[in-house]
Motif scaffolding. Sequence first.
Motif, PDB file in Angstrom:
ATOM      1  N   GLY A  58       0.832  -1.195   0.000  1.00 21.14           N
ATOM      2  CA  GLY A  58       0.000   0.000   0.000  1.00 21.14           C
ATOM      3  C   GLY A  58       0.868   1.247   0.000  1.00 21.14           C
ATOM      4  O   GLY A  58       1.880   1.313   0.704  1.00 21.14           O
ATOM      5  N   LEU A  59       0.488   2.237  -0.807  1.00 20.62           N
ATOM      6  CA  LEU A  59       1.209   3.510  -0.883  1.00 20.62           C
ATOM      7  C   LEU A  59       0.210   4.602  -0.532  1.00 20.62           C
ATOM      8  O   LEU A  59      -0.735   4.855  -1.292  1.00 20.62           O
ATOM      9  CB  LEU A  59       1.779   3.697  -2.290  1.00 20.62           C
ATOM     10  N   VAL A  60       0.393   5.223   0.642  1.00 21.46           N
ATOM     11  CA  VAL A  60      -0.613   6.157   1.153  1.00 21.46           C
ATOM     12  C   VAL A  60      -0.003   7.524   1.432  1.00 21.46           C
ATOM     13  O   VAL A  60       1.211   7.679   1.538  1.00 21.46           O
ATOM     14  CB  VAL A  60      -1.284   5.613   2.441  1.00 21.46           C
ATOM     15  N   GLY A  61      -0.885   8.491   1.573  1.00 17.11           N
ATOM     16  CA  GLY A  61      -0.478   9.862   1.855  1.00 17.11           C
ATOM     17  C   GLY A  61      -1.557  10.800   1.360  1.00 17.11           C
ATOM     18  O   GLY A  61      -2.430  10.417   0.579  1.00 17.11           O
ATOM     19  N   LYS A  67       2.134  10.129  -4.743  1.00 14.39           N
ATOM     20  CA  LYS A  67       1.803   8.705  -4.878  1.00 14.39           C
ATOM     21  C   LYS A  67       1.599   8.305  -6.337  1.00 14.39           C
ATOM     22  O   LYS A  67       2.211   7.359  -6.835  1.00 14.39           O
ATOM     23  CB  LYS A  67       0.530   8.364  -4.088  1.00 14.39           C
ATOM     24  N   THR A  68       0.712   9.021  -7.005  1.00 12.91           N
ATOM     25  CA  THR A  68       0.391   8.692  -8.400  1.00 12.91           C
ATOM     26  C   THR A  68       1.599   8.888  -9.300  1.00 12.91           C
ATOM     27  O   THR A  68       1.863   8.069 -10.196  1.00 12.91           O
ATOM     28  CB  THR A  68      -0.788   9.553  -8.889  1.00 12.91           C
ATOM     29  N   ARG A  72       3.302   6.133 -11.836  1.00  8.00           N
ATOM     30  CA  ARG A  72       3.439   6.391 -13.268  1.00  8.00           C
ATOM     31  C   ARG A  72       4.903   6.443 -13.709  1.00  8.00           C
ATOM     32  O   ARG A  72       5.220   6.101 -14.853  1.00  8.00           O
ATOM     33  CB  ARG A  72       2.734   7.696 -13.632  1.00  8.00           C
ATOM     34  N   THR A  73       5.787   6.861 -12.810  1.00  8.34           N
ATOM     35  CA  THR A  73       7.210   6.882 -13.151  1.00  8.34           C
ATOM     36  C   THR A  73       7.776   5.471 -13.150  1.00  8.34           C
ATOM     37  O   THR A  73       8.631   5.135 -13.983  1.00  8.34           O
ATOM     38  CB  THR A  73       7.980   7.779 -12.164  1.00  8.34           C
ATOM     39  N   ILE A  74       7.317   4.630 -12.226  1.00  7.02           N
ATOM     40  CA  ILE A  74       7.767   3.234 -12.190  1.00  7.02           C
ATOM     41  C   ILE A  74       7.459   2.536 -13.504  1.00  7.02           C
ATOM     42  O   ILE A  74       8.290   1.822 -14.076  1.00  7.02           O
ATOM     43  CB  ILE A  74       7.111   2.490 -11.009  1.00  7.02           C
ATOM     44  N   ILE A 190      -0.127  -2.020 -10.981  1.00  5.15           N
ATOM     45  CA  ILE A 190      -0.129  -0.811 -10.156  1.00  5.15           C
ATOM     46  C   ILE A 190      -1.548  -0.269 -10.150  1.00  5.15           C
ATOM     47  O   ILE A 190      -2.086   0.102 -11.195  1.00  5.15           O
ATOM     48  CB  ILE A 190       0.858   0.240 -10.701  1.00  5.15           C
ATOM     49  N   CYS A 191      -2.160  -0.258  -8.983  1.00  4.01           N
ATOM     50  CA  CYS A 191      -3.555   0.188  -8.837  1.00  4.01           C
ATOM     51  C   CYS A 191      -3.548   1.624  -8.320  1.00  4.01           C
ATOM     52  O   CYS A 191      -3.283   1.862  -7.145  1.00  4.01           O
ATOM     53  CB  CYS A 191      -4.306  -0.715  -7.860  1.00  4.01           C
ATOM     54  N   ASP A 192      -3.839   2.569  -9.199  1.00  2.00           N
ATOM     55  CA  ASP A 192      -3.778   3.987  -8.845  1.00  2.00           C
ATOM     56  C   ASP A 192      -5.142   4.467  -8.348  1.00  2.00           C
ATOM     57  O   ASP A 192      -5.979   4.896  -9.126  1.00  2.00           O
ATOM     58  CB  ASP A 192      -3.324   4.806 -10.060  1.00  2.00           C
ATOM     59  N   GLU A 193      -5.355   4.388  -7.048  1.00  7.39           N
ATOM     60  CA  GLU A 193      -6.617   4.775  -6.411  1.00  7.39           C
ATOM     61  C   GLU A 193      -7.809   4.227  -7.194  1.00  7.39           C
ATOM     62  O   GLU A 193      -8.688   4.988  -7.626  1.00  7.39           O
ATOM     63  CB  GLU A 193      -6.693   6.299  -6.283  1.00  7.39           C
ATOM     64  N   PRO A 194      -7.882   2.905  -7.376  1.00  8.79           N
ATOM     65  CA  PRO A 194      -8.905   2.334  -8.252  1.00  8.79           C
ATOM     66  C   PRO A 194     -10.328   2.408  -7.710  1.00  8.79           C
ATOM     67  O   PRO A 194     -11.267   2.137  -8.446  1.00  8.79           O
ATOM     68  CB  PRO A 194      -8.461   0.870  -8.373  1.00  8.79           C
ATOM     69  N   ILE A 195     -10.478   2.777  -6.437  1.00 12.09           N
ATOM     70  CA  ILE A 195     -11.838   2.797  -5.857  1.00 12.09           C
ATOM     71  C   ILE A 195     -12.269   4.187  -5.417  1.00 12.09           C
ATOM     72  O   ILE A 195     -13.401   4.359  -4.991  1.00 12.09           O
ATOM     73  CB  ILE A 195     -11.924   1.830  -4.655  1.00 12.09           C
ATOM     74  N   SER A 196     -11.397   5.178  -5.523  1.00 18.78           N
ATOM     75  CA  SER A 196     -11.717   6.503  -4.965  1.00 18.78           C
ATOM     76  C   SER A 196     -12.864   7.186  -5.703  1.00 18.78           C
ATOM     77  O   SER A 196     -13.565   8.015  -5.133  1.00 18.78           O
ATOM     78  CB  SER A 196     -10.483   7.401  -4.981  1.00 18.78           C
TER      79      SER A 196
END
Length: 337
Positions: A58-61, A67-68, A72-74, A190-196
């Motif tokens: 999990g990557l939070v903040g 985070k995003t 995207r850079t990875i 990589i799941c970029d805030e898929p539920i927000s």
Amino acid sequence: MTIENTTMETSTPREIVLQVNNLKKYFPIKRGVFQTKVGDVKAVDGVSFEVFKGETLGLVGESGCGKTTTGRTIIRLYEPTAGHVDFMGADMAQLRGEELRNIRKRMQMIFQDPYASLNPRMSVLKIVGEPLEVFHVANREERKERVAELLEMVGLNPDFMRRYPHEFSGGQRQRIGLARALALNPEMIICDEPISALDVSIQAQVVNLLEELQDKLGLTYIFIAHDLSMVRHISDRVAVMYLGKIVELTTREELYQHPLHPYTEALLSAVPVPDPVVEEQRKRILLEGDLPSPANPPHGCNFNTRCPKAFELCFQEEPEYLEVKPGHFCACHLVKP
């Protein structure tokens, strides 16, 4: 590559799928008629972590922490300014052309907005089958069969493949995006805030689907989110970001029970507890001021302008990111190994 896994109870070696080392992504600030560079927005500023095979990191903040941009850079949607991204033995930051194209089959991304990430002029068959067509994986009939299989896998009726995105709800669109990500059998998503962007009632369904697919297909996830309750549910380990840097990383149990960084403590104090007795006794940590600009971060520790525990050294030196306990990393002058 394997490593002794100090973040879990056992000490059995686990394979590292992704290793990020000192990753930076700066966006230039340009002004004037001649667009002269006058500075940088340090969106990601020296991030390092690893992801083990089959786990969810999990990557939070809070919004704007990077985070995003990290995600995207990875995956090289953004070109990294510096650093290394070792994915399955290949440095993503250095790959070019056909090499980069081939390794992208093994790492996919689910985007935050299910309304913007799907082309409204393309049918579901075309959207989900496009990766197969781009990489020449199958002919037309085989692609159709694969799309039907993928739609079933994510809980959608294969008969829907002739429909267009506007005919689906937000949760269904996110499932279509997930089916597209799964088309090439990736090792990592990589799941970029898929539920927000989804209703609360739909969020749990999508998260449960992600977990089911992980168990079934052996997937590895980086789950980017700001909902700490959901991150606790789905993640094995959690990394906390602030102003382009990771300030704390450890297992979810350790993070939620024994947070070390003052920023992590403040974040967790805002997470509601379902027990009204416990909730009434908890003390909320309110951070004063706004998030500083990544174009002009504070000198010393990035968090010193809002930290309730900051002292003289915090304004003079940047704290080193250290393993303070087995598997528990933190960047704070108050926390020592």
